[in-house]
Scaffold this motif. Sequence first.
Motif, PDB file in Angstrom:
ATOM      1  N   ASN A  57      54.539  53.531  26.205  1.00 19.19           N
ATOM      2  CA  ASN A  57      55.839  53.574  26.874  1.00 19.19           C
ATOM      3  C   ASN A  57      56.825  52.604  26.242  1.00 19.19           C
ATOM      4  OD1 ASN A  57      55.745  55.481  29.173  1.00 19.19           O
ATOM      5  ND2 ASN A  57      54.068  54.174  29.879  1.00 19.19           N
ATOM      6  N   GLN A  58      58.080  52.932  26.346  1.00 17.44           N
ATOM      7  CA  GLN A  58      59.144  52.023  25.936  1.00 17.44           C
ATOM      8  C   GLN A  58      58.999  50.717  26.725  1.00 17.44           C
ATOM      9  OE1 GLN A  58      63.034  53.741  26.301  1.00 17.44           O
ATOM     10  NE2 GLN A  58      64.110  51.809  25.945  1.00 17.44           N
ATOM     11  N   GLY A  59      59.056  49.602  26.014  1.00 13.03           N
ATOM     12  CA  GLY A  59      58.878  48.308  26.658  1.00 13.03           C
ATOM     13  C   GLY A  59      57.474  47.752  26.528  1.00 13.03           C
ATOM     14  N   ASP A  60      56.489  48.598  26.144  1.00 17.77           N
ATOM     15  CA  ASP A  60      55.123  48.106  25.948  1.00 17.77           C
ATOM     16  C   ASP A  60      55.052  47.202  24.719  1.00 17.77           C
ATOM     17  OD1 ASP A  60      54.379  49.592  28.096  1.00 17.77           O
ATOM     18  OD2 ASP A  60      53.314  51.146  26.973  1.00 17.77           O
ATOM     19  N   GLU A  61      54.047  46.392  24.665  1.00 14.19           N
ATOM     20  CA  GLU A  61      53.809  45.560  23.484  1.00 14.19           C
ATOM     21  C   GLU A  61      53.341  46.433  22.329  1.00 14.19           C
ATOM     22  OE1 GLU A  61      50.921  41.883  21.958  1.00 14.19           O
ATOM     23  OE2 GLU A  61      50.798  42.640  24.020  1.00 14.19           O
ATOM     24  N   GLY A  62      53.835  46.160  21.135  1.00 14.19           N
ATOM     25  CA  GLY A  62      53.422  46.922  19.964  1.00 14.19           C
ATOM     26  C   GLY A  62      52.101  46.424  19.422  1.00 14.19           C
ATOM     27  N   THR A  63      51.090  47.288  19.357  1.00 13.18           N
ATOM     28  CA  THR A  63      49.762  46.869  18.898  1.00 13.18           C
ATOM     29  C   THR A  63      49.267  47.654  17.691  1.00 13.18           C
ATOM     30  OG1 THR A  63      48.716  48.416  20.460  1.00 13.18           O
ATOM     31  CG2 THR A  63      49.070  46.141  21.212  1.00 13.18           C
ATOM     32  N   SER A  64      49.910  48.801  17.381  1.00  9.74           N
ATOM     33  CA  SER A  64      49.417  49.636  16.276  1.00  9.74           C
ATOM     34  C   SER A  64      50.549  50.436  15.648  1.00  9.74           C
ATOM     35  CB  SER A  64      48.337  50.615  16.772  1.00  9.74           C
ATOM     36  OG  SER A  64      47.250  49.934  17.341  1.00  9.74           O
ATOM     37  N   TRP A  65      50.305  50.825  14.401  1.00 10.26           N
ATOM     38  CA  TRP A  65      51.193  51.742  13.678  1.00 10.26           C
ATOM     39  C   TRP A  65      50.451  53.068  13.566  1.00 10.26           C
ATOM     40  CZ3 TRP A  65      51.253  52.040   7.733  1.00 10.26           C
ATOM     41  CH2 TRP A  65      52.200  52.953   7.286  1.00 10.26           C
ATOM     42  N   PHE A  66      51.156  54.187  13.813  1.00  8.49           N
ATOM     43  CA  PHE A  66      50.517  55.500  13.851  1.00  8.49           C
ATOM     44  C   PHE A  66      51.116  56.445  12.809  1.00  8.49           C
ATOM     45  CE2 PHE A  66      50.014  53.738  18.091  1.00  8.49           C
ATOM     46  CZ  PHE A  66      48.692  54.036  18.395  1.00  8.49           C
ATOM     47  N   ILE A  67      50.251  57.314  12.281  1.00 10.47           N
ATOM     48  CA  ILE A  67      50.670  58.394  11.389  1.00 10.47           C
ATOM     49  C   ILE A  67      50.076  59.691  11.937  1.00 10.47           C
ATOM     50  CG2 ILE A  67      50.583  59.317   9.038  1.00 10.47           C
ATOM     51  CD1 ILE A  67      50.030  56.397   8.116  1.00 10.47           C
ATOM     52  N   ILE A  68      50.892  60.734  12.015  1.00  9.62           N
ATOM     53  CA  ILE A  68      50.423  62.003  12.574  1.00  9.62           C
ATOM     54  C   ILE A  68      49.665  62.780  11.502  1.00  9.62           C
ATOM     55  CG2 ILE A  68      51.106  64.151  13.701  1.00  9.62           C
ATOM     56  CD1 ILE A  68      53.651  62.731  14.647  1.00  9.62           C
ATOM     57  N   LEU A  69      48.370  62.973  11.730  1.00  8.50           N
ATOM     58  CA  LEU A  69      47.544  63.740  10.808  1.00  8.50           C
ATOM     59  C   LEU A  69      47.609  65.223  11.154  1.00  8.50           C
ATOM     60  CD1 LEU A  69      45.625  63.316   8.409  1.00  8.50           C
ATOM     61  CD2 LEU A  69      43.743  63.154  10.044  1.00  8.50           C
ATOM     62  N   LYS A  70      47.634  65.506  12.450  1.00 11.51           N
ATOM     63  CA  LYS A  70      47.745  66.888  12.917  1.00 11.51           C
ATOM     64  C   LYS A  70      48.369  66.871  14.308  1.00 11.51           C
ATOM     65  CE  LYS A  70      45.056  71.110  13.673  1.00 11.51           C
ATOM     66  NZ  LYS A  70      43.697  71.722  13.676  1.00 11.51           N
ATOM     67  N   GLY A  71      49.329  67.805  14.535  1.00 13.69           N
ATOM     68  CA  GLY A  71      49.986  67.879  15.826  1.00 13.69           C
ATOM     69  C   GLY A  71      51.431  67.396  15.755  1.00 13.69           C
ATOM     70  N   SER A  72      52.011  67.117  16.901  1.00 14.48           N
ATOM     71  CA  SER A  72      53.402  66.655  16.961  1.00 14.48           C
ATOM     72  C   SER A  72      53.606  65.864  18.249  1.00 14.48           C
ATOM     73  CB  SER A  72      54.380  67.839  16.908  1.00 14.48           C
ATOM     74  OG  SER A  72      54.142  68.733  17.986  1.00 14.48           O
ATOM     75  N   VAL A  73      54.642  65.013  18.246  1.00  9.66           N
ATOM     76  CA  VAL A  73      54.938  64.164  19.406  1.00  9.66           C
ATOM     77  C   VAL A  73      56.442  64.165  19.656  1.00  9.66           C
ATOM     78  CG1 VAL A  73      52.969  62.662  18.903  1.00  9.66           C
ATOM     79  CG2 VAL A  73      55.246  62.030  18.075  1.00  9.66           C
ATOM     80  N   ASN A  74      56.820  63.817  20.876  1.00  9.79           N
ATOM     81  CA  ASN A  74      58.226  63.616  21.234  1.00  9.79           C
ATOM     82  C   ASN A  74      58.523  62.130  21.329  1.00  9.79           C
ATOM     83  OD1 ASN A  74      59.002  66.326  21.435  1.00  9.79           O
ATOM     84  ND2 ASN A  74      58.304  66.478  23.559  1.00  9.79           N
ATOM     85  N   VAL A  75      59.704  61.744  20.835  1.00  8.29           N
ATOM     86  CA  VAL A  75      60.177  60.366  20.957  1.00  8.29           C
ATOM     87  C   VAL A  75      61.187  60.335  22.096  1.00  8.29           C
ATOM     88  CG1 VAL A  75      61.286  58.426  19.794  1.00  8.29           C
ATOM     89  CG2 VAL A  75      59.854  60.005  18.490  1.00  8.29           C
ATOM     90  N   VAL A  76      60.904  59.550  23.119  1.00  7.00           N
ATOM     91  CA  VAL A  76      61.720  59.542  24.336  1.00  7.00           C
ATOM     92  C   VAL A  76      62.282  58.137  24.552  1.00  7.00           C
ATOM     93  CG1 VAL A  76      61.752  59.965  26.825  1.00  7.00           C
ATOM     94  CG2 VAL A  76      60.258  61.334  25.340  1.00  7.00           C
ATOM     95  N   ILE A  77      63.596  58.054  24.762  1.00  8.33           N
ATOM     96  CA  ILE A  77      64.254  56.778  25.046  1.00  8.33           C
ATOM     97  C   ILE A  77      64.805  56.823  26.455  1.00  8.33           C
ATOM     98  CG2 ILE A  77      66.210  55.279  24.455  1.00  8.33           C
ATOM     99  CD1 ILE A  77      65.777  55.930  21.576  1.00  8.33           C
ATOM    100  N   TYR A  78      64.563  55.782  27.193  1.00  8.89           N
ATOM    101  CA  TYR A  78      64.992  55.705  28.586  1.00  8.89           C
ATOM    102  C   TYR A  78      66.506  55.872  28.686  1.00  8.89           C
ATOM    103  CZ  TYR A  78      65.509  53.889  33.339  1.00  8.89           C
ATOM    104  OH  TYR A  78      65.810  53.747  34.662  1.00  8.89           O
TER     105      TYR A  78
END
Length: 477
Positions: A57-78
């Motif tokens: 979620n927006q506001g969470d602490e950043g712990t990892s960097w991600f790369i999409i190998l398969k599939g798709s995601v939505n980027v949502v801003i409050y």
Amino acid sequence: MTLRKPPNLRSNDEIDFIYSELMHIKALAHLSTTIKRQLAGCILLESHNVGGTVLFNQGDEGTSWFIILKGSVNVVIYGKGIVCSLHEGDDFGKLALVNDAPRAASIILREPCHLLRVDKDDFNRILKDVEANTVRLKELGMDVLILEKIQQPFSKEQRGDKNAKSYRYSVMAGTAEKVLEYILDSRLDEANQHLQDTLLEDYLLTYIFFISTELLCQNLLMYYNSRARPSAGGEAAKNRMLLNRRHVVAFVMCWYEIDAEIMFQKAGVREFLKTLSDSVYADSSQYDLKTEVNTMESLTQACDGYYEEMAAAKLTVSSDSSKSEDLGRPIRPSDETIVKVFSGTVDPTYTAVRVSAETRAEVILKLATKKQPSSESGFVLVEIKSNGEYKLFKDEEMSVESNISVNGRLFCCTKDQLAHLNPLPEQQGPNEPSGKILETISSRELAYHSTMYDWYRHTDTQTGRQTDIVFDFTCSV
């Protein structure tokens, strides 16, 4: 299965296999082979079988960097909703790691996904290579913020601090709104301030070229009132909102310290300060904002005092020239400009004449001939174009400066001299092709010189001084 193994249990052959697969990942294409081989030793596979899963979620602490190998995601801003979708080969989550800041957006899976994950410790250990020092933030498929990692010396206070950083991130490019958000997130804590870092001051001095004061104030109020995601929960959410409020007040105070008079002259700033002051006072019952309340009271009093002084002197406060309704306004008769009038001699010199738009051509001619070395009479005012053509101005013509062609020059000469007039060397353009020059100049240097050119022109307009700056090439960066 190899990617699911703990990094410390992978054999050299398995690391070689992972490395060969990473060579085909779009998000890693700009990295060196050394960096990719190091990533092969620590990168992990993370699978999610259910679409709609919230990865973070927006506001969470950043712990990892991600790369999409398969599939798709939505980027949502409050407050904005879905700003873009990311697909195979795209990456996300890097910004929070490089800034040590909360997540700037939420990530929601559109479908079952296989993700490659690099955890924060490995990210910080490996991606210090120069090739990996650029960070890009995208919205709607477009870069909205580009950061570059640069080294900085430790200050006296930092030398004994084991957690102090020997680097910082500078803004290479970005939208005015996103750069503002980045400054508010990362440049207004005492721990993040550095004497050599002038990003905040540079933004305040140049923002009028990119965003209106009205929109700047609106964005500051939006940031001030922004709330942490419910998932942040309890004390963490409250601390985040407290920092937002303190950072906005600190930003406004810095704006005031740079040049209070110019700040107060901007249209809408007085109302903005009152609105912000009221908000800070109202929030002081819930947050520790005692210092900020006093700061805003001082600023509003200073602004009111400035307006009272202007009223007592019967002066009006100038409006913000960057407001949209002022753009493209018609030329007014009282608008003044500086006109250069060249002589018709073999080695032309020029006379600079300050005139208004309603000044007639015959008046400009009389002012220019006062300094002409010739004792002859019968002068005419004429424009010489770069192709050698000329245009005579009639005595009753007005707004002469606006009627000159882009590369034309005004001359004051006799009718006999008119037949022998030639364009000035500066009208002929460069003697050599620009291509050779451009090959030796980086895009950053072009952007720098273009910005400095605009800044000089802005300064000259404000001070009434005329400066001649000639580029041998034009470019769009």
